[in-house]
Motif scaffolding. Structure first.
Motif, PDB file in Angstrom:
ATOM      1  N   TYR A 120       2.939  -2.817   3.344  1.00  0.00           N
ATOM      2  CA  TYR A 120       3.904  -2.262   2.389  1.00  0.00           C
ATOM      3  C   TYR A 120       3.742  -0.762   2.211  1.00  0.00           C
ATOM      4  O   TYR A 120       4.069  -0.214   1.153  1.00  0.00           O
ATOM      5  CB  TYR A 120       3.763  -2.978   1.050  1.00  0.00           C
ATOM      6  CG  TYR A 120       4.074  -4.456   1.146  1.00  0.00           C
ATOM      7  CD1 TYR A 120       5.373  -4.894   1.422  1.00  0.00           C
ATOM      8  CD2 TYR A 120       3.073  -5.413   0.994  1.00  0.00           C
ATOM      9  CE1 TYR A 120       5.670  -6.247   1.528  1.00  0.00           C
ATOM     10  CE2 TYR A 120       3.356  -6.762   1.096  1.00  0.00           C
ATOM     11  CZ  TYR A 120       4.657  -7.182   1.366  1.00  0.00           C
ATOM     12  OH  TYR A 120       4.946  -8.515   1.473  1.00  0.00           O
ATOM     13  N   ASP A 156       1.956  -0.533  -4.435  1.00  0.00           N
ATOM     14  CA  ASP A 156       0.966  -0.225  -5.472  1.00  0.00           C
ATOM     15  C   ASP A 156      -0.452  -0.229  -4.896  1.00  0.00           C
ATOM     16  O   ASP A 156      -1.375  -0.758  -5.502  1.00  0.00           O
ATOM     17  CB  ASP A 156       1.077  -1.244  -6.611  1.00  0.00           C
ATOM     18  CG  ASP A 156       0.261  -0.837  -7.838  1.00  0.00           C
ATOM     19  OD1 ASP A 156       0.000   0.382  -7.983  1.00  0.00           O
ATOM     20  OD2 ASP A 156      -0.134  -1.716  -8.618  1.00  0.00           O
ATOM     21  N   ASN A 179       8.055  -0.053  -4.047  1.00  0.00           N
ATOM     22  CA  ASN A 179       7.167  -0.392  -5.165  1.00  0.00           C
ATOM     23  C   ASN A 179       5.716  -0.611  -4.725  1.00  0.00           C
ATOM     24  O   ASN A 179       4.975  -1.343  -5.386  1.00  0.00           O
ATOM     25  CB  ASN A 179       7.683  -1.652  -5.874  1.00  0.00           C
ATOM     26  CG  ASN A 179       9.061  -1.441  -6.476  1.00  0.00           C
ATOM     27  OD1 ASN A 179       9.309  -0.405  -7.077  1.00  0.00           O
ATOM     28  ND2 ASN A 179       9.956  -2.409  -6.294  1.00  0.00           N
ATOM     29  N   GLU A 201       6.931 -10.774   1.148  1.00  0.00           N
ATOM     30  CA  GLU A 201       7.193 -11.242  -0.217  1.00  0.00           C
ATOM     31  C   GLU A 201       6.379 -10.366  -1.166  1.00  0.00           C
ATOM     32  O   GLU A 201       5.363 -10.782  -1.729  1.00  0.00           O
ATOM     33  CB  GLU A 201       6.811 -12.716  -0.363  1.00  0.00           C
ATOM     34  CG  GLU A 201       7.632 -13.641   0.532  1.00  0.00           C
ATOM     35  CD  GLU A 201       7.173 -15.090   0.477  1.00  0.00           C
ATOM     36  OE1 GLU A 201       6.110 -15.347  -0.147  1.00  0.00           O
ATOM     37  OE2 GLU A 201       7.856 -15.957   1.044  1.00  0.00           O
ATOM     38  N   HIS A 202       6.823  -9.126  -1.319  1.00  0.00           N
ATOM     39  CA  HIS A 202       6.005  -8.099  -1.951  1.00  0.00           C
ATOM     40  C   HIS A 202       5.552  -8.460  -3.356  1.00  0.00           C
ATOM     41  O   HIS A 202       4.355  -8.441  -3.670  1.00  0.00           O
ATOM     42  CB  HIS A 202       6.753  -6.762  -1.980  1.00  0.00           C
ATOM     43  CG  HIS A 202       5.999  -5.692  -2.693  1.00  0.00           C
ATOM     44  ND1 HIS A 202       6.216  -5.368  -4.028  1.00  0.00           N
ATOM     45  CD2 HIS A 202       4.978  -4.884  -2.288  1.00  0.00           C
ATOM     46  CE1 HIS A 202       5.392  -4.418  -4.395  1.00  0.00           C
ATOM     47  NE2 HIS A 202       4.637  -4.085  -3.359  1.00  0.00           N
ATOM     48  N   SER A 203       6.463  -8.790  -4.222  1.00  0.00           N
ATOM     49  CA  SER A 203       6.128  -8.984  -5.631  1.00  0.00           C
ATOM     50  C   SER A 203       5.132 -10.125  -5.830  1.00  0.00           C
ATOM     51  O   SER A 203       4.114  -9.970  -6.512  1.00  0.00           O
ATOM     52  CB  SER A 203       7.399  -9.256  -6.431  1.00  0.00           C
ATOM     53  OG  SER A 203       7.090  -9.429  -7.794  1.00  0.00           O
ATOM     54  N   GLN A 239       0.921  -9.786  -6.949  1.00  0.00           N
ATOM     55  CA  GLN A 239       0.299 -10.454  -8.090  1.00  0.00           C
ATOM     56  C   GLN A 239      -0.883 -11.319  -7.659  1.00  0.00           C
ATOM     57  O   GLN A 239      -1.932 -11.340  -8.324  1.00  0.00           O
ATOM     58  CB  GLN A 239       1.348 -11.311  -8.824  1.00  0.00           C
ATOM     59  CG  GLN A 239       2.476 -10.512  -9.463  1.00  0.00           C
ATOM     60  CD  GLN A 239       1.968  -9.346 -10.316  1.00  0.00           C
ATOM     61  OE1 GLN A 239       1.088  -9.532 -11.187  1.00  0.00           O
ATOM     62  NE2 GLN A 239       2.496  -8.159 -10.076  1.00  0.00           N
ATOM     63  N   HIS A 271       7.016   0.649   1.246  1.00  0.00           N
ATOM     64  CA  HIS A 271       7.797  -0.119   0.279  1.00  0.00           C
ATOM     65  C   HIS A 271       7.994   0.718  -0.986  1.00  0.00           C
ATOM     66  O   HIS A 271       7.079   1.416  -1.432  1.00  0.00           O
ATOM     67  CB  HIS A 271       7.082  -1.430  -0.052  1.00  0.00           C
ATOM     68  CG  HIS A 271       7.921  -2.429  -0.778  1.00  0.00           C
ATOM     69  ND1 HIS A 271       8.154  -2.344  -2.133  1.00  0.00           N
ATOM     70  CD2 HIS A 271       8.600  -3.528  -0.347  1.00  0.00           C
ATOM     71  CE1 HIS A 271       8.920  -3.350  -2.504  1.00  0.00           C
ATOM     72  NE2 HIS A 271       9.214  -4.090  -1.431  1.00  0.00           N
TER      73      HIS A 271
END
Length: 612
Positions: free
Chosen positions: A436, A443, A441, A403-405, A409, A439
């Motif tokens: 990730y 970061d 995105n 559940e990356h996003s 956060q 992935h």
């Protein structure tokens, strides 16, 4: 008559050769049929020590040890246990000892057959201080060293020379360690660590009377090299490994050599079973916990022994989770209080008699209650101070769910919070980077900037990716499989339906899945080729498995092995060391020192110069 023969030309050489061929050794299986069923390493080491004490006969004894064998014995027997076996003095062969002659004492020598120990023992035999010597080597000793020692025994004071294959540290009945932290540099074996690993694993196989199929993780140079050297040793010492054939056509036992780099997640997670939690937060070394630096700990609890064999409560609860252990200690304390009240009611001769008979057990129970209350108090204090429940929940989510996003956060929020310990913040970023890495995105760089602002060691994350990134790992660490792989997909779906006990125990180590494949008879050759394929005439699952993890095992993996053994399998787990998260990070930094960082160049600009 002395076992060693004094110096004397050809006659001496002939007798020295006789001596060498008469050296006896004791595989554990030969001592107890029960061990065949349980593969209990602690019971085996105890049998060896009992044998040493018994063979030297009655009377006061001293035992001469080296650094490693001191730890081997202390993890199996307490000092009071040894006193009961008439061993009254403990000395290190390599310490500066007095030259006082103590001819009323027999001397048991239990040492590793290293060059240094052989020379020290030779010096001892040239000028013997004790009435008789009973010499036991913890591993195979070369013929030339036997001859050299025989020539040094001019006084013929040696009564016995034997090989005992107790060349490893028994942590739990199903877990052994070689105490080799930081076994690699530049992603290759340190030569001494490689040699010691071959010796330790060979001793385990001989003590369990196993001549196994040797499989190693494909693509791992360190695992392949270790497999080759163990195979060379078993071939060279073929007479020692000439055990009886398999019963009823059973498959041969298996030695499975794994690489820590396939599962870097398990050592990074906070654990909530008792033994693993103590190691993570307080550090267990050779079954001892050092609390000398902890404030408010009573003087008598500055160093505590945690041995499942010597502490019945710990042995029964080492795999219990944090909540369970708290309830169990509460029950133990209530039982102790009841007994304490009973002891106050001493009103008759009969009451006094009962009190005296039960007092040793009462005192022992008192010490157990106080010890574990002290440990639990420290665990609770650290957990609350570091907000470990919140940190651990997120760790488990990263390890088990994609559940990356949402996770990104939550990580940013937590690692920016000054109340979160910087070490825990770094581990959250490390887990994110592993999960990730590819992935779209990802970061990781942004998270490293936050860590750098807080003064954390940002070098850990790129080092971890170089050590165990996707370019290295095999297997399904995060269960990211193709839909076309029907067997693995079905297994993941079933695993998801089963659920977990709570959010803090969602993660299952990769080792458990690997062993389940082994015992279900699934094809192993592609990922774990056999170096001695001549022992694999058919594809039946083995009955006994010894797993060795290069780069260190963990208590969570030992728990997984314990669960499999309870289900009827027979597995022994070993590692170069037993890790908590900090020792694993040290392992990673050591292993990648001197290596070129080819896969993390974009991260390095966020690393402090002091970290590089």
């Amino acid at each position: 008559m002395s076992t060693f023969i004094g110096v004397g030309g050809e006659h001496s050489s002939h007798r020295c050769q006789q001596l060498f061929t008469q050296i006896k050794y004791f595989p554990l299986y030969w001592q107890s049929k029960k061990l065949v069923l349980t593969m209990n390493l602690i019971s085996g080491i105890k049998l060896y020590i009992e044998k040493m004490c018994t063979e030297s006969g009655p009377g006061m004894k001293i035992i001469l040890l080296d650094k490693e064998t001191t730890s081997i014995i202390s993890m199996a027997f307490s000092q009071s246990d040894m006193l009961q076996r008439e061993v009254y003095l403990f000395e290190r062969l390599d310490s500066g000892r007095s030259n006082e002659r103590l001819k009323y004492l027999k001397c048991i020598v239990f040492i590793r057959p290293t060059k240094q120990n052989i020379q020290l023992l030779a010096n001892e035999l040239r000028n013997p201080k004790y009435s008789a010597y009973f010499i036991y080597f913890s591993n195979i000793i070369p013929r030339t060293d036997i001859k050299y020692l025989a020539e040094c025994d001019e006084s013929e004071s040696v009564r016995e020379v034997k090989e005992l294959y107790a060349d490893y540290l028994c942590v739990n009945p199903n877990l052994f360690s070689l105490n080799l932290p930081n076994c690699m540099v530049n992603l290759n074996w340190l030569p001494d660590s490689l040699t010691r690993s071959v010796q330790g694993i060979t001793a385990v196989l001989l003590s369990l009377k196993l001549n196994p199929v040797i499989r190693y993780r494909a693509g791992s140079q360190v695992a392949q090299l270790l497999a080759k050297l163990i195979y060379d040793q078993t071939t060279k010492e073929s007479s020692l490994f000439d055990f009886r054939g398999n019963v009823d056509g059973a498959a041969p036992p298996l030695l499975l050599l794994l690489d820590r780099r396939d599962d870097p997640v398990t050592p990074l997670l906070h654990q909530w079973s008792y033994q693993a939690m103590v190691h993570e937060l307080l550090n267990i070394r050779n079954n001892r916990v050092d609390l000398s630096e902890r404030p408010n700990v009573p003087k008598e609890f500055k160093e505590l022994v945690l041995s499942g064999d010597q502490d019945e409560f710990y042995g029964s609860n080492m795999y219990a989770n944090y909540g369970e252990i708290g309830s169990t200690i509460k029950q133990l304390m209530e039982e102790f209080q009841r007994k304490a009240n009973d002891h106050k009611k001493v009103e008759s001769i009969n009451d006094m008699k009962n009190f005296i008979e039960s007092y040793p057990q009462f005192k022992k129970m008192s010490g157990t209650v106080q010890k574990h209350l002290c440990i639990m108090g420290e665990l609770s204090s650290i957990s609350n101070k570091r907000n470990l429940f919140e940190v651990s929940e997120l760790e488990q989510e990263i390890a088990c769910k994609a559940e990356h996003s949402a996770q990104l956060q939550r990580i940013k929020k937590l690692i920016s919070d000054e109340r979160i310990h910087i070490d825990d913040a770094v581990k959250l970023v490390a887990l994110y980077a592993l999960r990730y890495e590819r992935h779209a995105n990802c970061d990781t760089s942004g998270l490293l900037q936050i860590i750098k602002t807080r003064g954390g060691n940002t070098q850990i994350v790129p080092a971890l990716i170089e050590y165990a990134g996707t370019h290295v790992r095999q297997g399904d660490l995060f269960n990211m499989v193709r839909i076309t792989d029907a067997v693995k997909l079905t297994r993941i779906l079933i695993k998801g339906l089963k659920g977990v006990e709570n959010v803090f125990t969602q993660h299952t180590p990769l080792l458990k899945e690997t062993l389940e494949d082994v015992f279900k008879g699934r094809e192993l050759d592609p990922m774990y080729p056999a170096i001695n394929s001549e022992l694999v005439p058919f594809r039946r699952p083995p009955q006994e498995v010894v797993v060795f993890i290069i780069g260190g095992a963990t208590y969570e993996e030992a728990f997984a092995v314990h669960q499999l053994n309870k289900a009827g399998y027979r597995v022994i787990l070993g590692g170069t060391t037993v890790h908590n998260s900090q020792s694993f990070i040290s392992e990673v930094l050591s292993a990648t020192s001197g290596a070129q960082f080819k896969h993390t160049k974009s991260m390095l600009k966020y690393c402090s110069p002091d970290n590089l």
